[in-house]
Design a protein around this motif. Sequence first.
Motif, PDB file in Angstrom:
ATOM      1  N   UNK A  24       9.297  15.670  47.534  1.00 29.24           N
ATOM      2  CA  UNK A  24       8.020  15.759  48.406  1.00 29.24           C
ATOM      3  C   UNK A  24       7.077  16.775  47.993  1.00 29.24           C
ATOM      4  N   UNK A  25       5.704  16.517  48.475  1.00 30.44           N
ATOM      5  CA  UNK A  25       4.474  17.523  48.480  1.00 30.44           C
ATOM      6  C   UNK A  25       4.538  18.517  49.639  1.00 30.44           C
ATOM      7  N   UNK A  26       4.446  19.676  49.234  1.00 29.92           N
ATOM      8  CA  UNK A  26       4.424  20.629  50.337  1.00 29.92           C
ATOM      9  C   UNK A  26       3.068  20.591  51.183  1.00 29.92           C
ATOM     10  N   UNK A  27       1.772  20.424  50.459  1.00 26.52           N
ATOM     11  CA  UNK A  27       0.694  19.842  51.274  1.00 26.52           C
ATOM     12  C   UNK A  27      -0.270  19.386  50.262  1.00 26.52           C
ATOM     13  N   UNK A  28      -0.720  18.142  50.792  1.00 24.05           N
ATOM     14  CA  UNK A  28      -1.834  17.541  49.889  1.00 24.05           C
ATOM     15  C   UNK A  28      -3.045  17.170  50.644  1.00 24.05           C
ATOM     16  N   UNK A  29      -4.226  17.495  50.542  1.00 22.73           N
ATOM     17  CA  UNK A  29      -5.256  16.780  51.205  1.00 22.73           C
ATOM     18  C   UNK A  29      -6.091  15.800  50.228  1.00 22.73           C
ATOM     19  N   UNK A  30      -5.835  14.661  50.425  1.00 18.80           N
ATOM     20  CA  UNK A  30      -5.909  13.277  49.495  1.00 18.80           C
ATOM     21  C   UNK A  30      -7.531  12.657  49.739  1.00 18.80           C
ATOM     22  N   UNK A  31      -8.155  12.651  48.806  1.00 14.90           N
ATOM     23  CA  UNK A  31      -9.543  11.874  48.937  1.00 14.90           C
ATOM     24  C   UNK A  31      -9.550  10.313  48.294  1.00 14.90           C
ATOM     25  N   UNK A  32     -10.011   9.536  49.045  1.00 10.28           N
ATOM     26  CA  UNK A  32     -10.089   8.092  48.281  1.00 10.28           C
ATOM     27  C   UNK A  32     -11.605   7.807  48.442  1.00 10.28           C
ATOM     28  N   UNK A  33     -12.073   6.884  47.521  1.00 11.16           N
ATOM     29  CA  UNK A  33     -13.390   6.331  47.248  1.00 11.16           C
ATOM     30  C   UNK A  33     -13.286   4.888  47.438  1.00 11.16           C
ATOM     31  N   UNK A  34     -13.986   3.903  48.065  1.00 18.43           N
ATOM     32  CA  UNK A  34     -14.223   2.617  47.852  1.00 18.43           C
ATOM     33  C   UNK A  34     -15.444   2.314  48.169  1.00 18.43           C
ATOM     34  N   UNK A  35     -15.504   0.806  47.647  1.00 20.38           N
ATOM     35  CA  UNK A  35     -16.921   0.117  47.620  1.00 20.38           C
ATOM     36  C   UNK A  35     -16.584  -1.148  48.258  1.00 20.38           C
ATOM     37  N   UNK A  36     -17.473  -2.034  49.073  1.00 17.09           N
ATOM     38  CA  UNK A  36     -17.900  -3.202  49.450  1.00 17.09           C
ATOM     39  C   UNK A  36     -18.873  -4.100  48.871  1.00 17.09           C
ATOM     40  N   UNK A  37     -18.713  -4.899  48.050  1.00 17.64           N
ATOM     41  CA  UNK A  37     -19.851  -5.739  47.542  1.00 17.64           C
ATOM     42  C   UNK A  37     -20.408  -6.918  48.305  1.00 17.64           C
ATOM     43  N   UNK A  38     -21.366  -6.616  48.991  1.00 14.96           N
ATOM     44  CA  UNK A  38     -21.938  -7.881  49.482  1.00 14.96           C
ATOM     45  C   UNK A  38     -22.048  -9.251  48.959  1.00 14.96           C
ATOM     46  N   UNK A  39     -22.214  -9.044  47.439  1.00 18.78           N
ATOM     47  CA  UNK A  39     -22.359 -10.127  46.766  1.00 18.78           C
ATOM     48  C   UNK A  39     -20.864 -10.817  46.633  1.00 18.78           C
ATOM     49  N   UNK A  40     -19.973 -10.002  46.324  1.00 14.87           N
ATOM     50  CA  UNK A  40     -18.622 -10.978  46.402  1.00 14.87           C
ATOM     51  C   UNK A  40     -18.108 -11.201  47.270  1.00 14.87           C
ATOM     52  N   UNK A  41     -18.627 -10.671  48.565  1.00 16.80           N
ATOM     53  CA  UNK A  41     -18.096 -10.920  49.902  1.00 16.80           C
ATOM     54  C   UNK A  41     -18.496 -12.584  50.208  1.00 16.80           C
ATOM     55  N   UNK A  42     -19.699 -12.902  49.635  1.00 22.76           N
ATOM     56  CA  UNK A  42     -20.075 -14.520  49.698  1.00 22.76           C
ATOM     57  C   UNK A  42     -18.792 -15.146  49.057  1.00 22.76           C
ATOM     58  N   UNK A  43     -18.469 -14.895  48.254  1.00 19.13           N
ATOM     59  CA  UNK A  43     -17.299 -15.768  47.421  1.00 19.13           C
ATOM     60  C   UNK A  43     -15.772 -15.883  48.129  1.00 19.13           C
ATOM     61  N   UNK A  44     -15.765 -14.820  48.887  1.00 19.65           N
ATOM     62  CA  UNK A  44     -14.354 -14.923  49.761  1.00 19.65           C
ATOM     63  C   UNK A  44     -14.551 -14.980  51.158  1.00 19.65           C
ATOM     64  N   UNK A  45     -15.596 -15.445  51.515  1.00 16.55           N
ATOM     65  CA  UNK A  45     -16.043 -15.611  52.906  1.00 16.55           C
ATOM     66  C   UNK A  45     -15.741 -14.405  53.849  1.00 16.55           C
ATOM     67  N   UNK A  46     -15.879 -13.206  53.537  1.00 17.97           N
ATOM     68  CA  UNK A  46     -15.566 -11.912  54.148  1.00 17.97           C
ATOM     69  C   UNK A  46     -16.970 -11.862  55.287  1.00 17.97           C
TER      70      UNK A  46
END
Length: 297
Positions: free
Chosen positions: A156-178
């Motif tokens: 186990x970790x004693x303590x971890x402060x974790x950061x994530x980064x993400x994107x949402x593509x409006x163009x790709x959303x058209x192709x998956x009907x998001x």
Amino acid sequence: MNNSEILFLYDAKMTNPNGDPDEENRPRMDYERDINLVSDLRLKRYIRDYLEMQGERIFVTKLEDKSVKPEKIIDKLKKDLGKKKLTKEEILKELIDVRLFGATMPIERDTKTFTGPVQFNWGYSLNKVELIEAAITSHFSTDSKNQQGAMGRDYRVKYSFIAFSGVISGNRAKHTLLTEDDVNKLDKAMVKSIPLLSTRSKVGQYPRLYMRVEYKDNETILGDMRSTIELIEKNESPRDISEIKIDVTKLVKHLEDNKDRIESIYYFADPNLEIYQEGEEKEFKDIFNSFNLVEVR
């Protein structure tokens, strides 16, 4: 749909955020810098499981707690809908995780690959992380000759402060009907999934800050926001959320400099997380009050 970028911060206390099967299920680490790592697949699994718990249909899942081929998932979908064949559009409208993350799936006699509009980079800890290792014993024997119980190791970790980064593509959303509704469900899943889906090795993880910066078009991408966050440790080796704070001065300037491109900021801020701007502790909504804020509940 417009583009969005995501910043997600959560912490892990005496837990295993993402075990590495090639390392006896030890927490994933960058040992050169003592940084804890979490794969994007781990985060997506939390999201899928939460959405399924809310009654959404999921493509990347199990049937009767067993792993099955993708064809079996599509066959069950046909049966549930009472149809012998399904079009691409019908499948997409039923499976929210494909609309979000994409997938390679069988459609009749063809195989179709959808690139998901929602993508995450690997997460990493903003602090240096120490591991703890302990022996564990099972009361059940491994076979008829071994009556002592099985031995194993717990990492186990004693303590971890974790950061994530993400994107949402409006163009790709058209192709998956998001849809916008799908993205709102994603917001809730990001905030609620990790603590609600705790297991023995995962309990002790809590969301601390979530931001989805929605832009005014499907062309804008400003870049990974993690580099604008400064983690300040109150103690040399923090063990709890009370022993750290974050400074968002650079993040605020980054967003203010591009304010004309930003439509809204969807957010969740844990009151236990101390947030500072220019040396002064403030509430999230006061720091970003010049933007159109939408709280995720």
